[in-house]
Design an enzyme around this catalytic site. Sequence first.
Site, PDB file in Angstrom:
ATOM      1  N   ASN A 127       0.870  -1.352   0.124  1.00 64.02           N
ATOM      2  CA  ASN A 127       0.086  -0.106  -0.133  1.00 64.02           C
ATOM      3  C   ASN A 127       1.063   1.197   0.031  1.00 64.02           C
ATOM      4  OD1 ASN A 127      -1.930   2.075   0.426  1.00 64.02           O
ATOM      5  ND2 ASN A 127      -2.694   1.096   2.390  1.00 64.02           N
ATOM      6  N   ARG A 156      -2.749  -2.335  -3.348  1.00 66.78           N
ATOM      7  CA  ARG A 156      -3.858  -1.346  -3.020  1.00 66.78           C
ATOM      8  C   ARG A 156      -3.812  -0.174  -3.712  1.00 66.78           C
ATOM      9  NH1 ARG A 156      -5.312   2.793   1.720  1.00 66.78           N
ATOM     10  NH2 ARG A 156      -7.479   3.230   0.893  1.00 66.78           N
ATOM     11  N   HIS A 189     -12.924   2.782   0.544  1.00 70.00           N
ATOM     12  CA  HIS A 189     -12.791   1.838   1.859  1.00 70.00           C
ATOM     13  C   HIS A 189     -13.496   0.618   1.267  1.00 70.00           C
ATOM     14  CE1 HIS A 189     -12.657   5.364   4.563  1.00 70.00           C
ATOM     15  NE2 HIS A 189     -11.501   4.940   4.503  1.00 70.00           N
ATOM     16  N   HIS A 216     -17.082   2.342   8.694  1.00 71.64           N
ATOM     17  CA  HIS A 216     -15.640   2.225   8.680  1.00 71.64           C
ATOM     18  C   HIS A 216     -15.272   3.561   9.222  1.00 71.64           C
ATOM     19  CE1 HIS A 216     -11.402   1.275   7.424  1.00 71.64           C
ATOM     20  NE2 HIS A 216     -11.299   2.682   7.429  1.00 71.64           N
ATOM     21  N   LEU A 217     -14.581   3.564  10.421  1.00 72.50           N
ATOM     22  CA  LEU A 217     -14.333   4.787  11.204  1.00 72.50           C
ATOM     23  C   LEU A 217     -12.928   4.807  11.528  1.00 72.50           C
ATOM     24  CD1 LEU A 217     -17.427   4.794  13.656  1.00 72.50           C
ATOM     25  CD2 LEU A 217     -17.386   5.751  11.272  1.00 72.50           C
ATOM     26  N   ASN A 232      -8.994   7.421  10.261  1.00 78.54           N
ATOM     27  CA  ASN A 232      -8.805   8.725   9.987  1.00 78.54           C
ATOM     28  C   ASN A 232      -9.649   9.097   8.911  1.00 78.54           C
ATOM     29  OD1 ASN A 232      -6.788   9.576  11.753  1.00 78.54           O
ATOM     30  ND2 ASN A 232      -5.220   8.122  10.676  1.00 78.54           N
ATOM     31  N   GLY A 233      -9.866   8.231   7.653  1.00 71.60           N
ATOM     32  CA  GLY A 233     -11.053   8.649   6.950  1.00 71.60           C
ATOM     33  C   GLY A 233     -12.127   7.704   7.349  1.00 71.60           C
ATOM     34  N   ARG A 249     -11.079  16.059   7.649  1.00 74.84           N
ATOM     35  CA  ARG A 249     -11.836  16.213   6.598  1.00 74.84           C
ATOM     36  C   ARG A 249     -13.263  16.624   6.987  1.00 74.84           C
ATOM     37  NH1 ARG A 249     -10.859  10.779   3.020  1.00 74.84           N
ATOM     38  NH2 ARG A 249      -8.940  10.423   4.479  1.00 74.84           N
ATOM     39  N   ASP A 265      -7.350  13.307  16.516  1.00 75.51           N
ATOM     40  CA  ASP A 265      -7.250  12.191  17.064  1.00 75.51           C
ATOM     41  C   ASP A 265      -8.335  11.516  18.288  1.00 75.51           C
ATOM     42  OD1 ASP A 265      -6.279   9.538  18.690  1.00 75.51           O
ATOM     43  OD2 ASP A 265      -4.599   9.730  17.612  1.00 75.51           O
ATOM     44  N   ARG A 278      -8.769   9.431  20.235  1.00 74.58           N
ATOM     45  CA  ARG A 278      -8.110   9.111  21.540  1.00 74.58           C
ATOM     46  C   ARG A 278      -8.088  10.491  22.461  1.00 74.58           C
ATOM     47  NH1 ARG A 278      -4.021   5.100  19.464  1.00 74.58           N
ATOM     48  NH2 ARG A 278      -4.159   6.867  17.830  1.00 74.58           N
ATOM     49  N   GLY A 314     -14.001   2.884  15.077  1.00 65.10           N
ATOM     50  CA  GLY A 314     -15.273   1.719  15.411  1.00 65.10           C
ATOM     51  C   GLY A 314     -14.869   0.763  16.151  1.00 65.10           C
ATOM     52  N   ASN A 365     -12.568   0.566  18.647  1.00 68.29           N
ATOM     53  CA  ASN A 365     -12.014   0.892  19.937  1.00 68.29           C
ATOM     54  C   ASN A 365     -12.623   2.073  20.695  1.00 68.29           C
ATOM     55  OD1 ASN A 365      -9.398  -0.740  19.708  1.00 68.29           O
ATOM     56  ND2 ASN A 365      -8.869   0.638  17.988  1.00 68.29           N
ATOM     57  N   GLU A 422      -7.587  -5.031   6.089  1.00 65.57           N
ATOM     58  CA  GLU A 422      -7.639  -4.771   4.555  1.00 65.57           C
ATOM     59  C   GLU A 422      -6.662  -5.798   3.846  1.00 65.57           C
ATOM     60  OE1 GLU A 422      -8.171  -0.581   5.654  1.00 65.57           O
ATOM     61  OE2 GLU A 422      -9.062  -0.411   3.811  1.00 65.57           O
TER      62      GLU A 422
HETATM   63  P1  AMP Z   1      -7.522   3.920  11.583  1.00 62.67           P
HETATM   64  O1  AMP Z   1      -7.082   5.069  10.365  1.00 62.67           O
HETATM   65  O2  AMP Z   1      -8.256   2.765  11.141  1.00 62.67           O
HETATM   66  O3  AMP Z   1      -5.994   3.452  12.272  1.00 62.67           O
HETATM   67  O4  AMP Z   1      -8.010   4.837  12.889  1.00 62.67           O
HETATM   68  C1  AMP Z   1      -7.245   6.035  13.464  1.00 62.67           C
HETATM   69  C2  AMP Z   1      -8.342   6.637  14.139  1.00 62.67           C
HETATM   70  O5  AMP Z   1      -8.607   5.639  15.538  1.00 62.67           O
HETATM   71  C3  AMP Z   1      -7.675   7.729  15.204  1.00 62.67           C
HETATM   72  O6  AMP Z   1      -8.634   8.837  15.305  1.00 62.67           O
HETATM   73  C4  AMP Z   1      -7.326   7.089  16.641  1.00 62.67           C
HETATM   74  O7  AMP Z   1      -7.730   7.966  17.634  1.00 62.67           O
HETATM   75  C5  AMP Z   1      -8.781   6.145  16.738  1.00 62.67           C
HETATM   76  N1  AMP Z   1      -8.444   5.296  17.839  1.00 62.67           N
HETATM   77  C6  AMP Z   1      -7.530   4.248  17.787  1.00 62.67           C
HETATM   78  N2  AMP Z   1      -7.531   3.685  19.123  1.00 62.67           N
HETATM   79  C7  AMP Z   1      -8.853   4.441  19.742  1.00 62.67           C
HETATM   80  C8  AMP Z   1      -9.192   4.080  21.076  1.00 62.67           C
HETATM   81  N3  AMP Z   1      -8.852   3.288  22.116  1.00 62.67           N
HETATM   82  N4  AMP Z   1     -10.495   4.978  21.239  1.00 62.67           N
HETATM   83  C9  AMP Z   1     -10.765   6.028  20.367  1.00 62.67           C
HETATM   84  N5  AMP Z   1     -10.274   6.014  19.152  1.00 62.67           N
HETATM   85  C10 AMP Z   1      -9.072   5.195  18.798  1.00 62.67           C
END
Ligand code: AMP
Length: 405
Positions: A10, A87, A176, A204-205, A207-208, A237, A279, A281, A329, A331, A381
Amino acid sequence: MTDRLVLVINCGSSSLKFALLGEADRTPVLSGLAERLGTAEGVLNWKAGDIREQVLIADGTHRSAMAELLPLITRFAQQPLAAVGHRIVHGGEHFTGASVIDDEVIQAIKDSSTLAPLHNPAQLTGINEAMRVFEDIPHIAIFDTAFHQSMPPHAYRYALPEYLYTEHSVRRYGFHGTSHRYVSRQASLLMGMEPGHGAWLTAHLGNGCSTCAVLDGRSLDTSMGLTPLEGLVMGTRSGDVDPNLHSHLARNLGWDLERIDNMLNRESGLLGLSGLSNDMRTLVAARADGHAGASLAIDVFCYRLARSLAGLAVALPRLDGLIFTGGIGENSPLVRELTVRHLALFGLAIDPAANATPPGNPARQIQAEHSPAILVIPTDEERQIAEECLALLDFTATQSAEQEA
Ligand code: AMP
């Protein structure tokens, strides 16, 4: 049966992510990420089992990063690669599934580059470099857009003059696709249904972010459109805005297109709303500390997500379940809880204990009694890409055997 190996690549404009996957084992044999390519600080981090190492990419080029992969593959692969899967973000209307890469496919990816100027050129670089390093192995392209080519015209057409579609390819494509396809199939397995069957809403949640309505393994509608900016609130975005925002900002603030584009793609979403971070978190922690911007950002994110899911429900004849996936989604119990609260009209409700994230975050059901299924399914993926590569190899092998017979 031998455990065939697929190398999944990728490529981004400054990164190269890879995973070496065996057919039988769910954990990659080898995986890694080269980052900061295009700078003098290029670096490749990889891991295989308990071994983790970092390699500096002195000239910071994709070519050098790819060249580093060859000795690693030779070291950890027990047999020759069956395929290299790439990809690719945008396949336009050319591709409905995995395709063995030849000159025609490369040209079609180039032709779709106007629709994904940030992604497709970088991925073409990845293909060229990988083909130099891994000769005489089938290279296969897997497109994010391909899964959504099953959308009907009433879902993919914009209400714009027809020539913009027929002459300039302006339509909704969706992205996605690999993730939506993977989690909807896993959902049917988790629920004991025939593999690939069921009527699902997927979210699918990461960064995008995007949602999708999937019926029996086919995408019927999705929230992203011509580009991955349409639809949900994302990390940086904006998602949907009034299309007149562009002319409003140009006329009243004198902004040019580049500035507007940059603001919508890089300064908006969770970051723009919270004034704090993209982010989730960080935002969940700040909300708990009473940060008003973080709180608002999460509320808007969840409300708009629920609104999108409710809208996509019209594409389905029934609902077998709602699926959460991606970093957020999978976490964030808070995001799942706040989103499902807006979907009470569909009888959806969460069981708080099941919603709490367990160690290892396995695929599971989190709905309350009497609610339609609500599932958390970790996406994979790379695994989906590897499986599609192997399925294509099997299909072409069967075809050539039939021709010979
Ligand atoms: P990805 O692009 O699928 O790796 O997802 C990234 C997103 O997942 C970022 O916004 C992270 O803050 C969020 N994320 C990862 N772990 C957690 C968590 N424990 N609680 C809330 N958001 C999380």
